[in-house]
Write a protein that holds these residues in place. Sequence first.
Motif, mmCIF file in Angstrom:
data_model
loop_
_atom_site.group_PDB
_atom_site.id
_atom_site.type_symbol
_atom_site.label_atom_id
_atom_site.label_comp_id
_atom_site.label_asym_id
_atom_site.label_seq_id
_atom_site.Cartn_x
_atom_site.Cartn_y
_atom_site.Cartn_z
ATOM 1 N N GLY A 92 0.799 -1.210 0.000
ATOM 2 C CA GLY A 92 0.000 0.000 0.000
ATOM 3 C C GLY A 92 0.834 1.262 0.000
ATOM 4 O O GLY A 92 0.306 2.365 0.003
ATOM 5 N N GLY A 93 2.168 1.108 -0.016
ATOM 6 C CA GLY A 93 3.039 2.269 0.050
ATOM 7 C C GLY A 93 3.249 2.953 -1.287
ATOM 8 O O GLY A 93 3.611 4.125 -1.357
ATOM 9 N N ASN A 94 3.057 2.224 -2.358
ATOM 10 C CA ASN A 94 3.220 2.761 -3.708
ATOM 11 C C ASN A 94 1.865 2.752 -4.385
ATOM 12 O O ASN A 94 1.231 1.698 -4.496
ATOM 13 N N THR A 95 1.405 3.923 -4.780
ATOM 14 C CA THR A 95 0.077 4.014 -5.385
ATOM 15 C C THR A 95 0.144 4.766 -6.710
ATOM 16 O O THR A 95 1.113 5.482 -6.988
ATOM 17 N N MET A 96 -0.878 4.590 -7.509
ATOM 18 C CA MET A 96 -1.023 5.357 -8.738
ATOM 19 C C MET A 96 -2.501 5.641 -8.956
ATOM 20 O O MET A 96 -3.357 4.840 -8.551
ATOM 21 N N ASN A 97 -2.791 6.774 -9.565
ATOM 22 C CA ASN A 97 -4.172 7.187 -9.797
ATOM 23 C C ASN A 97 -4.333 7.715 -11.211
ATOM 24 O O ASN A 97 -3.418 8.305 -11.781
ATOM 25 N N ALA A 98 -5.505 7.542 -11.750
ATOM 26 C CA ALA A 98 -5.836 8.150 -13.030
ATOM 27 C C ALA A 98 -5.896 9.664 -12.867
ATOM 28 O O ALA A 98 -6.259 10.171 -11.798
ATOM 29 N N ASP A 99 -5.553 10.372 -13.911
ATOM 30 C CA ASP A 99 -5.575 11.846 -13.842
ATOM 31 C C ASP A 99 -6.960 12.366 -13.473
ATOM 32 O O ASP A 99 -7.079 13.375 -12.785
ATOM 33 N N SER A 100 -7.983 11.677 -13.922
ATOM 34 C CA SER A 100 -9.351 12.147 -13.701
ATOM 35 C C SER A 100 -9.779 12.107 -12.237
ATOM 36 O O SER A 100 -10.767 12.749 -11.876
ATOM 37 N N VAL A 101 -9.051 11.367 -11.403
ATOM 38 C CA VAL A 101 -9.444 11.255 -9.993
ATOM 39 C C VAL A 101 -8.386 11.766 -9.033
ATOM 40 O O VAL A 101 -8.596 11.757 -7.813
ATOM 41 N N LYS A 102 -7.270 12.223 -9.542
ATOM 42 C CA LYS A 102 -6.199 12.710 -8.660
ATOM 43 C C LYS A 102 -6.691 13.872 -7.801
ATOM 44 O O LYS A 102 -7.373 14.769 -8.288
ATOM 45 N N GLY A 103 -6.331 13.788 -6.526
ATOM 46 C CA GLY A 103 -6.752 14.814 -5.588
ATOM 47 C C GLY A 103 -8.139 14.597 -5.027
ATOM 48 O O GLY A 103 -8.552 15.307 -4.101
ATOM 49 N N ARG A 104 -8.877 13.632 -5.566
ATOM 50 C CA ARG A 104 -10.243 13.364 -5.094
ATOM 51 C C ARG A 104 -10.395 11.951 -4.542
ATOM 52 O O ARG A 104 -11.114 11.738 -3.571
ATOM 53 N N PHE A 105 -9.755 10.975 -5.158
ATOM 54 C CA PHE A 105 -9.870 9.577 -4.760
ATOM 55 C C PHE A 105 -8.575 9.119 -4.115
ATOM 56 O O PHE A 105 -7.483 9.490 -4.554
ATOM 57 N N THR A 106 -8.708 8.275 -3.092
ATOM 58 C CA THR A 106 -7.546 7.715 -2.406
ATOM 59 C C THR A 106 -7.727 6.216 -2.226
ATOM 60 O O THR A 106 -8.746 5.772 -1.683
ATOM 61 N N ILE A 107 -6.735 5.467 -2.658
ATOM 62 C CA ILE A 107 -6.766 4.022 -2.459
ATOM 63 C C ILE A 107 -5.945 3.665 -1.237
ATOM 64 O O ILE A 107 -4.900 4.270 -0.972
ATOM 65 N N SER A 108 -6.418 2.685 -0.484
ATOM 66 C CA SER A 108 -5.673 2.218 0.686
ATOM 67 C C SER A 108 -6.008 0.742 0.900
ATOM 68 O O SER A 108 -6.928 0.216 0.272
ATOM 69 N N ARG A 109 -5.257 0.107 1.795
ATOM 70 C CA ARG A 109 -5.517 -1.310 2.054
ATOM 71 C C ARG A 109 -5.207 -1.632 3.500
ATOM 72 O O ARG A 109 -4.387 -0.963 4.156
ATOM 73 N N ASP A 110 -5.869 -2.660 3.978
ATOM 74 C CA ASP A 110 -5.629 -3.189 5.312
ATOM 75 C C ASP A 110 -5.392 -4.682 5.143
ATOM 76 O O ASP A 110 -6.352 -5.460 5.015
#
Length: 127
Positions: free
Chosen positions: A55-73
């Motif tokens: 969960g330390g390395n993430t990537m996001n689509a440009d369309s959701v950057k700054g709005r969506f956050t991925i995480s895991r447990d």
Amino acid sequence: QVQLVESGGGLVQAGGSLRLSCAASGRTFSSYAMGWFRQAPGKEREFVAACDWRGGNTMNADSVKGRFTISRDNAKNTIYLQMNSLKPEDTAVYYCAADDRGALYGSTWQRGDIGSWGQGTQVTVFA
């Protein structure tokens, strides 16, 4: 191969928030890279976000950057997608996906060349 079950979708007004969850079965969940895709009516499936096995390395689509956050447990065998400032164009079926290689291979996720998929959860954003 893991089994994936999404939840948390629903109907929300523009500007609101939702948190999607994806529960995975299998003891090797913590070794998988995980992510989210979405498909709107009449459109092709598109990549949304992904993270590596820690969960330390993430990537996001440009369309959701700054709005969506991925995480895991990893203790709960679950990943999440926190979606804020939702827009009507975010309306889609959201799918959880798992890549058994663990590390985050950007081109693989951009192509959607992923081995395991959930059934999807509907997100509808109204103006």
